[in-house]
Scaffold this motif. Structure first.
Motif, PDB file in Angstrom:
ATOM      1  N   GLU A 104       0.826  -1.213   0.000  1.00 36.20           N
ATOM      2  CA  GLU A 104       0.000   0.000   0.000  1.00 36.20           C
ATOM      3  C   GLU A 104       0.855   1.255   0.000  1.00 36.20           C
ATOM      4  OE1 GLU A 104      -3.457   2.053   2.828  1.00 36.20           O
ATOM      5  OE2 GLU A 104      -2.811  -0.012   3.184  1.00 36.20           O
ATOM      6  N   ILE A 105       1.906   1.264   0.818  1.00 32.23           N
ATOM      7  CA  ILE A 105       2.794   2.433   0.908  1.00 32.23           C
ATOM      8  C   ILE A 105       3.513   2.690  -0.413  1.00 32.23           C
ATOM      9  CG2 ILE A 105       4.914   3.300   1.983  1.00 32.23           C
ATOM     10  CD1 ILE A 105       3.985   1.877   4.569  1.00 32.23           C
ATOM     11  N   SER A 106       3.933   1.609  -1.077  1.00 34.00           N
ATOM     12  CA  SER A 106       4.674   1.758  -2.336  1.00 34.00           C
ATOM     13  C   SER A 106       3.783   2.224  -3.484  1.00 34.00           C
ATOM     14  CB  SER A 106       5.352   0.440  -2.712  1.00 34.00           C
ATOM     15  OG  SER A 106       4.388  -0.560  -2.975  1.00 34.00           O
ATOM     16  N   HIS A 107       2.464   2.232  -3.265  1.00 35.69           N
ATOM     17  CA  HIS A 107       1.533   2.687  -4.302  1.00 35.69           C
ATOM     18  C   HIS A 107       0.658   3.830  -3.794  1.00 35.69           C
ATOM     19  CE1 HIS A 107       2.579  -1.369  -5.785  1.00 35.69           C
ATOM     20  NE2 HIS A 107       2.350  -0.866  -6.979  1.00 35.69           N
ATOM     21  N   LEU A 108       1.249   4.694  -2.985  1.00 38.62           N
ATOM     22  CA  LEU A 108       0.473   5.796  -2.415  1.00 38.62           C
ATOM     23  C   LEU A 108      -0.131   6.694  -3.485  1.00 38.62           C
ATOM     24  CD1 LEU A 108       2.527   6.985   0.712  1.00 38.62           C
ATOM     25  CD2 LEU A 108       0.227   5.987   0.669  1.00 38.62           C
ATOM     26  N   LEU A 109       0.594   6.892  -4.583  1.00 39.72           N
ATOM     27  CA  LEU A 109       0.099   7.781  -5.638  1.00 39.72           C
ATOM     28  C   LEU A 109      -0.958   7.103  -6.502  1.00 39.72           C
ATOM     29  CD1 LEU A 109       3.433   9.495  -6.757  1.00 39.72           C
ATOM     30  CD2 LEU A 109       1.697  10.352  -5.176  1.00 39.72           C
ATOM     31  N   ASN A 110      -0.939   5.781  -6.527  1.00 37.22           N
ATOM     32  CA  ASN A 110      -1.924   5.030  -7.315  1.00 37.22           C
ATOM     33  C   ASN A 110      -2.467   3.871  -6.473  1.00 37.22           C
ATOM     34  OD1 ASN A 110      -1.534   6.319 -10.109  1.00 37.22           O
ATOM     35  ND2 ASN A 110       0.553   5.728  -9.556  1.00 37.22           N
ATOM     36  N   PRO A 111      -3.243   4.171  -5.447  1.00 38.36           N
ATOM     37  CA  PRO A 111      -3.716   3.127  -4.529  1.00 38.36           C
ATOM     38  C   PRO A 111      -4.570   2.059  -5.186  1.00 38.36           C
ATOM     39  CG  PRO A 111      -4.891   5.201  -4.167  1.00 38.36           C
ATOM     40  CD  PRO A 111      -3.747   5.507  -5.072  1.00 38.36           C
ATOM     41  N   GLU A 112      -5.213   2.401  -6.312  1.00 39.87           N
ATOM     42  CA  GLU A 112      -6.055   1.415  -6.990  1.00 39.87           C
ATOM     43  C   GLU A 112      -5.245   0.240  -7.519  1.00 39.87           C
ATOM     44  OE1 GLU A 112      -4.492   4.225 -10.023  1.00 39.87           O
ATOM     45  OE2 GLU A 112      -5.481   4.468  -8.083  1.00 39.87           O
ATOM     46  N   GLU A 113      -3.934   0.448  -7.687  1.00 44.85           N
ATOM     47  CA  GLU A 113      -3.087  -0.620  -8.207  1.00 44.85           C
ATOM     48  C   GLU A 113      -2.902  -1.758  -7.217  1.00 44.85           C
ATOM     49  OE1 GLU A 113       0.563   0.948  -9.647  1.00 44.85           O
ATOM     50  OE2 GLU A 113      -0.369   2.063 -11.299  1.00 44.85           O
ATOM     51  N   THR A 114      -3.234  -1.539  -5.949  1.00 45.62           N
ATOM     52  CA  THR A 114      -3.106  -2.595  -4.946  1.00 45.62           C
ATOM     53  C   THR A 114      -4.419  -3.345  -4.731  1.00 45.62           C
ATOM     54  OG1 THR A 114      -3.672  -1.191  -3.048  1.00 45.62           O
ATOM     55  CG2 THR A 114      -1.372  -1.214  -3.746  1.00 45.62           C
ATOM     56  N   SER A 115      -5.473  -2.909  -5.376  1.00 47.43           N
ATOM     57  CA  SER A 115      -6.776  -3.553  -5.193  1.00 47.43           C
ATOM     58  C   SER A 115      -6.840  -4.886  -5.923  1.00 47.43           C
ATOM     59  CB  SER A 115      -7.894  -2.646  -5.707  1.00 47.43           C
ATOM     60  OG  SER A 115      -7.944  -1.439  -4.975  1.00 47.43           O
ATOM     61  N   MET A 116      -7.414  -5.878  -5.268  1.00 45.40           N
ATOM     62  CA  MET A 116      -7.591  -7.162  -5.924  1.00 45.40           C
ATOM     63  C   MET A 116      -8.663  -7.053  -7.006  1.00 45.40           C
ATOM     64  SD  MET A 116      -8.639 -10.876  -4.354  1.00 45.40           S
ATOM     65  CE  MET A 116      -7.078 -11.099  -3.518  1.00 45.40           C
ATOM     66  N   ILE A 160     -11.117 -14.660 -25.634  1.00 47.04           N
ATOM     67  CA  ILE A 160      -9.928 -13.907 -25.270  1.00 47.04           C
ATOM     68  C   ILE A 160      -9.028 -14.718 -24.339  1.00 47.04           C
ATOM     69  CG2 ILE A 160     -11.044 -12.797 -23.294  1.00 47.04           C
ATOM     70  CD1 ILE A 160      -9.429 -10.287 -23.902  1.00 47.04           C
ATOM     71  N   LYS A 161      -7.730 -14.470 -24.396  1.00 46.24           N
ATOM     72  CA  LYS A 161      -6.776 -15.057 -23.472  1.00 46.24           C
ATOM     73  C   LYS A 161      -6.049 -13.926 -22.733  1.00 46.24           C
ATOM     74  CE  LYS A 161      -7.413 -19.412 -24.225  1.00 46.24           C
ATOM     75  NZ  LYS A 161      -7.980 -20.264 -23.146  1.00 46.24           N
ATOM     76  N   LEU A 162      -5.948 -14.067 -21.415  1.00 47.22           N
ATOM     77  CA  LEU A 162      -5.345 -13.028 -20.595  1.00 47.22           C
ATOM     78  C   LEU A 162      -4.068 -13.533 -19.937  1.00 47.22           C
ATOM     79  CD1 LEU A 162      -8.566 -11.720 -18.800  1.00 47.22           C
ATOM     80  CD2 LEU A 162      -7.347 -10.601 -20.676  1.00 47.22           C
ATOM     81  N   SER A 163      -3.104 -12.656 -19.797  1.00 44.04           N
ATOM     82  CA  SER A 163      -1.905 -12.966 -19.030  1.00 44.04           C
ATOM     83  C   SER A 163      -2.176 -12.656 -17.561  1.00 44.04           C
ATOM     84  CB  SER A 163      -0.720 -12.129 -19.533  1.00 44.04           C
ATOM     85  OG  SER A 163      -0.442 -12.430 -20.891  1.00 44.04           O
ATOM     86  N   PRO A 164      -1.503 -13.361 -16.650  1.00 45.33           N
ATOM     87  CA  PRO A 164      -1.782 -13.171 -15.221  1.00 45.33           C
ATOM     88  C   PRO A 164      -1.179 -11.902 -14.625  1.00 45.33           C
ATOM     89  CG  PRO A 164      -0.073 -14.813 -15.510  1.00 45.33           C
ATOM     90  CD  PRO A 164      -0.551 -14.458 -16.898  1.00 45.33           C
ATOM     91  N   VAL A 165      -1.732 -10.757 -14.955  1.00 43.83           N
ATOM     92  CA  VAL A 165      -1.349  -9.513 -14.296  1.00 43.83           C
ATOM     93  C   VAL A 165      -2.277  -9.302 -13.099  1.00 43.83           C
ATOM     94  CG1 VAL A 165      -0.430  -8.474 -16.383  1.00 43.83           C
ATOM     95  CG2 VAL A 165      -2.827  -8.129 -15.803  1.00 43.83           C
ATOM     96  N   HIS A 166      -1.860  -8.472 -12.164  1.00 44.09           N
ATOM     97  CA  HIS A 166      -2.598  -8.371 -10.905  1.00 44.09           C
ATOM     98  C   HIS A 166      -3.176  -6.984 -10.651  1.00 44.09           C
ATOM     99  CE1 HIS A 166      -1.483 -12.412  -9.456  1.00 44.09           C
ATOM    100  NE2 HIS A 166      -0.399 -12.211 -10.172  1.00 44.09           N
ATOM    101  N   THR A 167      -3.339  -6.197 -11.703  1.00 46.40           N
ATOM    102  CA  THR A 167      -4.012  -4.906 -11.563  1.00 46.40           C
ATOM    103  C   THR A 167      -5.147  -4.814 -12.563  1.00 46.40           C
ATOM    104  OG1 THR A 167      -2.615  -3.728 -13.158  1.00 46.40           O
ATOM    105  CG2 THR A 167      -1.843  -3.797 -10.864  1.00 46.40           C
ATOM    106  N   MET A 168      -6.179  -4.076 -12.182  1.00 46.37           N
ATOM    107  CA  MET A 168      -7.321  -3.899 -13.073  1.00 46.37           C
ATOM    108  C   MET A 168      -6.894  -3.175 -14.343  1.00 46.37           C
ATOM    109  SD  MET A 168     -10.407  -4.786 -13.158  1.00 46.37           S
ATOM    110  CE  MET A 168     -11.538  -4.592 -14.514  1.00 46.37           C
ATOM    111  N   GLN A 169      -5.976  -2.221 -14.210  1.00 47.38           N
ATOM    112  CA  GLN A 169      -5.506  -1.480 -15.377  1.00 47.38           C
ATOM    113  C   GLN A 169      -4.783  -2.400 -16.348  1.00 47.38           C
ATOM    114  OE1 GLN A 169      -6.402   1.602 -15.923  1.00 47.38           O
ATOM    115  NE2 GLN A 169      -5.368   1.690 -17.900  1.00 47.38           N
ATOM    116  N   GLY A 170      -4.015  -3.341 -15.805  1.00 45.07           N
ATOM    117  CA  GLY A 170      -3.319  -4.299 -16.660  1.00 45.07           C
ATOM    118  C   GLY A 170      -4.282  -5.208 -17.401  1.00 45.07           C
ATOM    119  N   MET A 171      -5.333  -5.628 -16.717  1.00 45.50           N
ATOM    120  CA  MET A 171      -6.354  -6.452 -17.354  1.00 45.50           C
ATOM    121  C   MET A 171      -7.091  -5.663 -18.432  1.00 45.50           C
ATOM    122  SD  MET A 171      -6.646  -9.593 -16.406  1.00 45.50           S
ATOM    123  CE  MET A 171      -5.966 -10.679 -15.156  1.00 45.50           C
TER     124      MET A 171
END
Length: 308
Positions: free
Chosen positions: A20-32, A141-152
């Motif tokens: 969470e701290i490492s993504h303070l500027l983009n907190p949405e990136e830590t959301s499952m 569609i085929k997706l790669s296993p990224v862990h952010t909504m933006q990546g998906m």
């Protein structure tokens, strides 16, 4: 509760805090990622029971129902999960065999139906594979296993673009390869615009025009004039996170609403210039409401309208 389980939970919780701290500027990136949000973007067809499999934990990217309890790395976000997490961890420490987790497979990645705590404990211990009961949601569609909504989202949009260009030969016909969007589903919108344009042209034709002719006509008589108007009024600088195609769809949507109320005489320049004036003081999230409020105040023009 054994001390080791309490210590393990504290370590996992600290990892969530560091994430969470490492993504303070983009907190949405830590959301499952939630299964529901992906299903809204990806068209699923049939649901098939696959059965028991050993699946890579790295391909588990989200959850059906517990996505608020864990971060995107499956570390616990709060202490509400502490007791259950520690119970699972203690069972692992004592070599007690736990039941397999239950997952949905969608586009090559997995979402947990049941067993989020087991996945979290396994990830915290560096386990690479886990037993799972799998139900597959069929999709092209085929997706790669990224862990952010933006990546998906980026993967989905890239797939939609490839599919649209391949199915319509849009790039070959127009020599325009920059029809890009920041939200999913917009290429279907463009295809519908083209088909509607084709329909209206054919009303006045003895022989139906081809899809290639319709694409060319739409691109040159509809899309390009609107894009040129967007650039004419230099409003892209107010929409830095969007593409010109995004703005095209926005303008068309409200332009059509206005024409339904006032007829085809309304002038496109009026819409775009007014958007520029208002956006200097109004954020995008309020633009829709502003247009609705101003819709009755826009003067009608006697100039011709573009047919969509």
């Amino acid at each position: 509760m054994i001390p080791q389980a309490e210590s393990d939970f504290a370590k996992a919780r600290n990892k969530a805090l560091l994430n969470e701290i490492s993504h303070l500027l983009n907190p949405e990136e830590t959301s499952m990622i939630s299964l529901k949000s992906i299903k809204q973007m990806v068209k699923t067809e049939t649901e098939t029971y696959v059965g028991m499999k050993v699946i890579p934990i790295e391909k588990i990217v989200g959850s059906e129902g517990r996505y608020k309890d864990f971060d995107n790395q499956f570390f616990p976000k709060n202490t509400n999960t502490k007791e259950r997490w520690e119970n699972v961890d203690e069972a692992v420490i004592k070599d007690i065999i736990l039941p397999p987790i239950k997952v949905y497979e969608l586009a090559g990645v997995y979402f947990v139906r049941d067993g989020n705590h087991r996945v979290s404990v396994a990830k915290s211990k560096g386990v690479e594979f886990i037993d799972a009961e799998v139900v597959s949601l069929q999709t092209e569609i085929k997706l790669s296993p990224v862990h952010t909504m933006q990546g998906m989202l980026k993967q989905v949009i890239n797939y939609e673009k490839r599919h649209f260009y391949m199915e319509t030969s849009f790039g070959d016909i127009t020599d325009y390869w920059s029809l890009d969007f920041t939200t999913a589903g917009q290429y279907d919108t463009i295809l519908q615009h083209i088909l509607t344009h084709k329909y209206f042209i054919n009303l006045n034709q003895k022989e139906e025009i081809s899809m290639e002719e319709a694409i060319n006509s739409w691109f040159n008589l509809v899309y390009k004039p609107i894009v040129e108007t967007i650039y004419k009024y230099k409003i892209m600088k107010y929409f830095k996170k969007n593409t010109v195609a995004d703005l095209y769809v926005w303008i068309i949507r409200f332009y059509d609403d206005i024409k339904k109320k006032f007829g085809d005489e309304i002038e496109l320049d009026t819409i775009v210039s007014d958007i520029k004036k208002e956006y200097k003081k109004t954020p995008l999230t309020r633009l829709k409401n502003w247009i609705k409020k101003r819709i009755f105040k826009i003067e009608l023009s006697t100039k011709h309208a573009i047919t969509f």
